[in-house]
Design a protein around this motif. Structure first.
Motif, PDB file in Angstrom:
ATOM      1  N   UNK A   1       0.814  -1.202   0.000  1.00  0.00           N
ATOM      2  CA  UNK A   1       0.000   0.000   0.000  1.00  0.00           C
ATOM      3  C   UNK A   1       0.845   1.249   0.000  1.00  0.00           C
ATOM      4  N   UNK A   2       0.211   2.363   0.321  1.00  0.00           N
ATOM      5  CA  UNK A   2       0.908   3.655   0.365  1.00  0.00           C
ATOM      6  C   UNK A   2       0.140   4.565   1.311  1.00  0.00           C
TER       7      UNK A   2
ATOM      8  N   UNK B   1      -5.765   1.808   9.855  1.00  0.00           N
ATOM      9  CA  UNK B   1      -6.074   0.972   8.707  1.00  0.00           C
ATOM     10  C   UNK B   1      -4.957  -0.015   8.404  1.00  0.00           C
ATOM     11  N   UNK B   2      -3.798   0.483   7.948  1.00  0.00           N
ATOM     12  CA  UNK B   2      -2.767  -0.394   7.406  1.00  0.00           C
ATOM     13  C   UNK B   2      -2.346  -1.489   8.382  1.00  0.00           C
ATOM     14  N   UNK B   3      -2.131  -1.121   9.628  1.00  0.00           N
ATOM     15  CA  UNK B   3      -1.657  -2.102  10.610  1.00  0.00           C
ATOM     16  C   UNK B   3      -2.758  -3.042  11.074  1.00  0.00           C
TER      17      UNK B   3
ATOM     18  N   UNK C   1      -1.718  -7.765   8.046  1.00  0.00           N
ATOM     19  CA  UNK C   1      -1.301  -6.367   8.199  1.00  0.00           C
ATOM     20  C   UNK C   1      -0.537  -5.932   6.955  1.00  0.00           C
ATOM     21  N   UNK C   2      -0.793  -4.702   6.523  1.00  0.00           N
ATOM     22  CA  UNK C   2      -0.341  -4.248   5.217  1.00  0.00           C
ATOM     23  C   UNK C   2       1.067  -3.665   5.234  1.00  0.00           C
ATOM     24  N   UNK C   3       1.924  -4.198   4.377  1.00  0.00           N
ATOM     25  CA  UNK C   3       3.192  -3.542   4.086  1.00  0.00           C
ATOM     26  C   UNK C   3       2.883  -2.317   3.249  1.00  0.00           C
ATOM     27  N   UNK C   4       3.461  -1.178   3.604  1.00  0.00           N
ATOM     28  CA  UNK C   4       3.074   0.064   2.951  1.00  0.00           C
ATOM     29  C   UNK C   4       4.229   1.059   2.964  1.00  0.00           C
TER      30      UNK C   4
END
Length: 344
Positions: free
Chosen positions: A279-280, A286-288, A293-296
């Motif tokens: 992601x970005x 959200x991301x965590x 859990x999203x690498x961003x």
């Protein structure tokens, strides 16, 4: 001690000169005092309950010890708190406070805010946009005492600015996937015509080219910024029975990545076992918290606020105007979590 503690009291307790105390509380300690001496002075000040008399100091220096922060939409941005906190921390380090105002894109409110800043004779103004773009700076903001944060001036060399290196961030996003072994990589890009989206896409292309790769036809899709747009765009790329599909996707932002996760779940594609996502933004709450859990790539909003204030105060302390041709690009660090694995 009944009377208010003074800088001389701090100097005596810390075993240093009065000038050394002045260096610490004026933000001029770097290059003049060792870290250990600075720490000793701060500890002595805390023990005595000492705080510099900002009113007296501002009168002596003919400065207000206040930095104005004017924004278009602080209250509605999920990143506003980081930028404001960075500005406040950097100002406090130099004995200043931040006066926070916002216009909510209302020309009348904007004019009132500028008038208030001028009336208060602030030592400088950070004009912050909560989405990256070229902006028309409000009338009345002096380029000699203004720095833009997270936005660019309409005319080059008209205002100094501090922004994220969006192109470098896009390169970092695809580099994460390449380092994990991916070669079939797609891009769910942001809105057409958006500066940040375009720069992130350029960085994506930079990364592929450096690795000797090219994106397959149809694997670069304009997805916008929202979850439903990410979901629809990901389905277009992933739901192609009998065709090769990407093993990794770079997403315009974390919301688009969340949509891509939902699309993968609908199609029975495991993340990160069969598909890796980057992601970005590193958006709060959200991301965590996505599963996985999203690498961003994180946007440096805190640093943008802090560096804009530092640029203003450095110029003021030196008795100079802000260099209106100056532009600072800040790194966008990768935050590694669980959504990236090796290709199956």
């Amino acid at each position: 001690m009944n009377r208010r503690p003074t800088a001389r009291d701090v100097a005596e307790l810390a075993g240093v000169s009065r000038a050394a105390v002045s260096f610490v509380f004026s933000g001029r300690a770097a290059g003049n005092l060792s870290a250990a001496t600075q720490q000793r002075i701060k500890k002595a000040a805390d023990e005595l309950g000492y705080r510099p008399d900002e009113v007296a100091r501002s009168l002596r220096r003919k400065r207000s010890a206040v930095i104005g922060l004017l924004s278009d939409e602080i209250a509605t941005s999920p990143f506003a708190g980081r930028m404001v906190l960075g500005a406040m921390d950097a100002a406090r380090e130099r004995g200043h406070q931040v006066l926070l105002l916002e216009s909510r894109n209302d020309p009348a409110a904007e004019a009132e805010a500028v008038a208030e800043l001028r009336a208060r004779r602030v030592d400088g103004v950070v004009y912050a946009a909560m989405s990256m773009r070229r902006t028309q700076v409000p009338n009345g903001l002096d380029p000699a005492r203004t720095v833009l944060a997270n936005c660019l001036p309409q005319q080059p060399n008209s205002y100094a600015y501090v922004v994220a290196d969006e192109r470098g961030g896009g390169r970092s996003a695809v580099d994460v996937l390449i380092a994990a072994g991916h070669r079939d990589i797609a891009l769910l890009a942001g809105e057409s015509g958006n500066i940040a989206a375009s720069d992130r896409a350029r960085g994506f292309t930079d990364g592929l080219r450096a690795a000797g790769l090219t994106a397959r036809e149809g694997w670069t899709v304009r997805a916008g910024w929202q979850i439903d747009e990410g979901y629809a765009a990901a389905l277009r790329i992933l739901d192609r029975p009998g065709e090769i599909r990407p093993t990794g996707i770079v997403c315009a932002n974390d919301r688009v990545a969340a949509g891509a996760m939902l699309a993968a779940a609908r199609l029975g594609i495991d993340v990160p076992g069969e598909l890796s996502l980057v992601g970005y933004d590193d958006q709060d709450q959200m991301a965590a918290h996505l599963v996985p859990a999203l690498t961003t790539v994180a946007l440096p909003h805190y640093e943008m606020g802090a560096e804009a204030v530092r640029a203003l105060l450095d110029a003021a302390d030196a008795g100079h105007d802000v260099d209106r041709s100056a532009g600072l690009l800040l790194d966008c660090p990768v935050v590694e979590r669980e959504s990236v694995g090796s290709p199956s």
